[in-house]
Motif scaffolding. Structure first.
Motif, PDB file in Angstrom:
ATOM      1  N   ASN A 125      -7.718   6.338  -2.811  1.00 55.78           N
ATOM      2  CA  ASN A 125      -7.967   7.775  -2.727  1.00 55.78           C
ATOM      3  C   ASN A 125      -7.182   8.495  -3.814  1.00 55.78           C
ATOM      4  OD1 ASN A 125      -9.297   9.986  -1.336  1.00 55.78           O
ATOM      5  ND2 ASN A 125      -7.223  10.659  -0.848  1.00 55.78           N
ATOM      6  N   HIS A 126      -7.872   9.387  -4.530  1.00 59.72           N
ATOM      7  CA  HIS A 126      -7.252  10.060  -5.667  1.00 59.72           C
ATOM      8  C   HIS A 126      -6.826  11.464  -5.260  1.00 59.72           C
ATOM      9  CE1 HIS A 126      -6.172  11.557  -9.420  1.00 59.72           C
ATOM     10  NE2 HIS A 126      -7.341  11.674 -10.017  1.00 59.72           N
ATOM     11  N   ASP A 127      -5.493  11.661  -5.157  1.00 63.05           N
ATOM     12  CA  ASP A 127      -4.982  13.001  -4.866  1.00 63.05           C
ATOM     13  C   ASP A 127      -3.888  13.358  -5.870  1.00 63.05           C
ATOM     14  OD1 ASP A 127      -4.740  15.420  -3.430  1.00 63.05           O
ATOM     15  OD2 ASP A 127      -3.061  14.615  -2.267  1.00 63.05           O
ATOM     16  N   GLY A 128      -4.053  12.824  -7.080  1.00 65.93           N
ATOM     17  CA  GLY A 128      -3.120  13.160  -8.145  1.00 65.93           C
ATOM     18  C   GLY A 128      -1.986  12.161  -8.317  1.00 65.93           C
TER      19      GLY A 128
ATOM     20  N   ARG B 287       0.856  -1.172   0.000  1.00 66.44           N
ATOM     21  CA  ARG B 287       0.000   0.000   0.000  1.00 66.44           C
ATOM     22  C   ARG B 287       0.899   1.231   0.000  1.00 66.44           C
ATOM     23  NH1 ARG B 287      -4.219   0.051   4.475  1.00 66.44           N
ATOM     24  NH2 ARG B 287      -2.404   0.249   5.804  1.00 66.44           N
ATOM     25  N   ILE B 288       0.586   2.161  -0.858  1.00 66.27           N
ATOM     26  CA  ILE B 288       1.386   3.386  -0.920  1.00 66.27           C
ATOM     27  C   ILE B 288       0.525   4.592  -0.562  1.00 66.27           C
ATOM     28  CG2 ILE B 288       0.978   3.784  -3.386  1.00 66.27           C
ATOM     29  CD1 ILE B 288       3.891   4.910  -3.456  1.00 66.27           C
ATOM     30  N   LEU B 289       1.131   5.503   0.141  1.00 66.00           N
ATOM     31  CA  LEU B 289       0.513   6.792   0.413  1.00 66.00           C
ATOM     32  C   LEU B 289       1.455   7.837  -0.174  1.00 66.00           C
ATOM     33  CD1 LEU B 289      -2.108   7.371   1.991  1.00 66.00           C
ATOM     34  CD2 LEU B 289      -0.680   8.051   3.910  1.00 66.00           C
ATOM     35  N   LEU B 290       1.019   8.477  -1.258  1.00 62.67           N
ATOM     36  CA  LEU B 290       1.818   9.520  -1.903  1.00 62.67           C
ATOM     37  C   LEU B 290       1.021  10.812  -1.773  1.00 62.67           C
ATOM     38  CD1 LEU B 290       4.107  10.558  -3.829  1.00 62.67           C
ATOM     39  CD2 LEU B 290       2.652   9.842  -5.715  1.00 62.67           C
ATOM     40  N   GLY B 291       1.464  11.711  -0.918  1.00 65.17           N
ATOM     41  CA  GLY B 291       0.582  12.825  -0.544  1.00 65.17           C
ATOM     42  C   GLY B 291      -0.641  12.189   0.074  1.00 65.17           C
ATOM     43  N   LYS B 292      -1.818  12.519  -0.464  1.00 65.11           N
ATOM     44  CA  LYS B 292      -3.026  11.848   0.015  1.00 65.11           C
ATOM     45  C   LYS B 292      -3.514  10.783  -0.962  1.00 65.11           C
ATOM     46  CE  LYS B 292      -4.751  15.535   2.934  1.00 65.11           C
ATOM     47  NZ  LYS B 292      -5.335  16.863   2.733  1.00 65.11           N
ATOM     48  N   THR B 293      -2.747  10.555  -2.024  1.00 66.69           N
ATOM     49  CA  THR B 293      -3.105   9.477  -2.943  1.00 66.69           C
ATOM     50  C   THR B 293      -2.802   8.144  -2.275  1.00 66.69           C
ATOM     51  OG1 THR B 293      -2.786  10.720  -4.982  1.00 66.69           O
ATOM     52  CG2 THR B 293      -2.457   8.360  -5.117  1.00 66.69           C
ATOM     53  N   GLU B 294      -3.811   7.289  -2.236  1.00 62.91           N
ATOM     54  CA  GLU B 294      -3.605   5.985  -1.597  1.00 62.91           C
ATOM     55  C   GLU B 294      -3.955   4.881  -2.585  1.00 62.91           C
ATOM     56  OE1 GLU B 294      -5.683   5.455   2.090  1.00 62.91           O
ATOM     57  OE2 GLU B 294      -4.861   3.440   2.358  1.00 62.91           O
TER      58      GLU B 294
END
Lengths: 263, 246
Positions: A142-145, A49-56
């Motif tokens: 979650n889509h944050d770009g 699982r990756i969290l990049l900014g708020k992109t999950e």
């Protein structure tokens, strides 16, 4: 982008990018912080699982046996699929994968496939009859770009985490034995996406920046620094000089990401 | 996976079909071939045979896809079941879906979408025979079809690929070279604006080779661009003559 307020906001972002400033105080070449967790789904052969900014993004790897493709009887199969789960964004809708999801899956697929990360010849059990099929399922939560980079990082992390079932062949039949061995990987590709807003190139575009940018370019690099996959997207264009600049920017970003990743 | 033992270049440095490294396959373009479409074009690029039809600008249906501030371009790239050695199922594959999207993205920068609010333009690409480089040939023909439909454009988009065969950068790969070669780099380009509107790559290249391939593909684009213009002019030359005869 229909309301006036958003249009004003989009214009503001455009103007500050012009000055080299971004909404979240990053410079144009800064990458957002990210966190990767491996082995989060016990029932999958591999997961991350990756969290990049708020992109999950959650990626699960399942390894099963199946038939090889007729034109490659001695090679196992790698399949990448992406689901833009409706709970991740108001813009995602239920139903079969649309263009955006298919493009995402195919960019990640090309990065892994063309880097030679997975030796599909090693996944062959019986030529033309039975091979291992590696399913890589990308689940956007979650889509944050910048779904492309996040999905590519998570997919490779999940593959590193993946384990192959032990087996032996008894009387032409495959018997799955106890225990697992790690899935062998020959490369660890890293993909970096660069957006273009008014002739300015910026690394790792966030969600709002994606609304403003007119085009993007995603580049996957192998460990030895070669390019193994490229995809331009969006309704704008790049000049040749911008492509050359983007290539350099992507390459240096990949190098700094590798230091953090320790792959 | 890729069999490196097959020789794609002979001792003289010529390719399987006798071309030099920087040589294009023959390209034939024809404009206005479909009576019912608003714009159309046909391309023969090597053994690729592709037909493109454009409908619109017309009222956009379904209505919820309308955009109050612009025209919507819809694009469908589709391969005929008999276009490849093994029959392809007529249902759109994931590859075709992706290509439809990247082809649309490659054409949009050439159009003034804001001049046609609430309308839709449908672009249908049918690949009748495929031999490597169909997305590029499709773009070349599609842009001509859009021009034939009478849409004002910033430039006519033209596309061509370069790649790597037997360690050398080469122009316009055909199917066998694409499958057995080391890399393929399709590029779409607007010559008058120096704008790259499509860029993809698969395979393995150093950044230097990648740059070299993009540059070579652009040179190929420029050559095809001349053929495009000729094809467009030819259609109207013919009409002019008919008028004179009357």
């Amino acid at each position: 982008m229909s309301s006036l307020l958003t249009r004003v906001k989009l214009k503001q972002i455009e103007q500050s990018i012009e000055k080299g400033q971004r909404l979240d105080q990053r410079t144009l070449s800064d990458y957002r912080d990210f966190k990767i967790e491996q082995g989060v789904i016990e029932k999958a052969e591999g997961s991350a699982r990756i969290l990049l900014g708020k992109t999950e993004i959650l990626v699960g790897v399942k390894i099963e046996t199946g038939k090889p493709f007729p034109d490659t009887p001695d090679n196992g199969v790698l399949t990448v699929n992406a689901e833009l789960v409706p709970l991740a964004s108001a813009k995602f809708e239920p139903g079969p994968p649309g263009e955006q999801a298919i493009e995402l899956a195919r960019i990640v697929d090309r990065g892994i496939r063309e880097s030679g990360a997975i030796d599909t010849a090693k996944l062959c059990i019986a030529s033309g009859k039975k091979v291992f099929v590696v399913f890589v399922d990308i689940y956007v939560l979650n889509h944050d770009g910048n779904l492309i980079d996040a999905a590519a990082l998570a997919a490779v992390s999940a593959l590193i985490n993946a384990k192959m079932p032990n087996y032996e062949i008894v009387d032409d039949k495959i018997v799955i034995k106890q225990g697992y061995t790690p899935l062998q990987m020959k490369d660890h590709p890293v993909t970096v996406t660069i957006g273009k807003i008014n002739d300015k190139l910026l690394v790792d575009p966030g969600l709002v920046e994606e609304e403003v940018m007119d085009s993007r370019i995603s580049m996957a690099f192998t460990e030895d620094g070669n390019v193994c996959a490229v995809q331009k997207g969006g309704a704008g264009y790049f000049t040749l000089e911008q492509i050359i600049e983007a290539t350099k920017l992507a390459q240096s970003t990949v190098e700094s990401l590798r230091k953090k990743l320790k792959w | 996976m890729k069999d490196k033992t097959i020789k794609l270049l002979n001792k003289k440095g010529l390719r399987l079909d006798g071309r030099k490294l920087d040589e294009l396959r023959s390209v034939k373009l024809e404009v206005g071939i479909l009576p019912n479409a608003d714009g159309s074009a046909y391309v023969e690029h090597g053994k690729n045979k592709i037909i493109v039809g454009v409908f619109g600008p017309r009222e956009m249906h379904p209505k919820h896809l309308q955009r109050a501030d612009r025209m919507v371009l819809r694009c469908r790239y589709h391969m005929a079941p008999f276009s490849v050695p093994e029959r392809k199922s007529p249902a759109p594959s994931r590859r075709e879906n992706e290509l439809s999207k990247v082809i649309r993205d490659s054409l949009l920068p050439s159009l003034f979408v804001e001049n046609y609010p609430r309308t839709g333009v449908d672009l249908y690409i049918e690949v009748l025979q495929a031999d490597g480089g169909t997305r590029c040939a499709s773009i070349t023909a599609a842009s001509l079809a859009l021009a034939d439909a009478g849409l004002p454009m910033r430039d006519i988009v033209v596309a061509c690929a370069a790649g790597k065969v037997n360690g050398k950068i080469a122009l316009d790969l055909m199917d066998t070279e694409d499958k057995l070669g080391d890399a393929d780099v399709p590029v779409a380009y607007m010559p008058n604006l120096n704008a790259i509107t499509l860029l993809q790559m698969d395979g393995k290249l150093s950044t230097k080779e990648f740059e070299e391939a993009v540059k070579m593909a652009i040179e190929g684009c420029k050559k095809i661009s001349n053929i495009q213009k000729e094809a467009l002019q030819t259609k109207y030359k013919v009409i002019k003559q008919e008028e004179v005869e009357e």
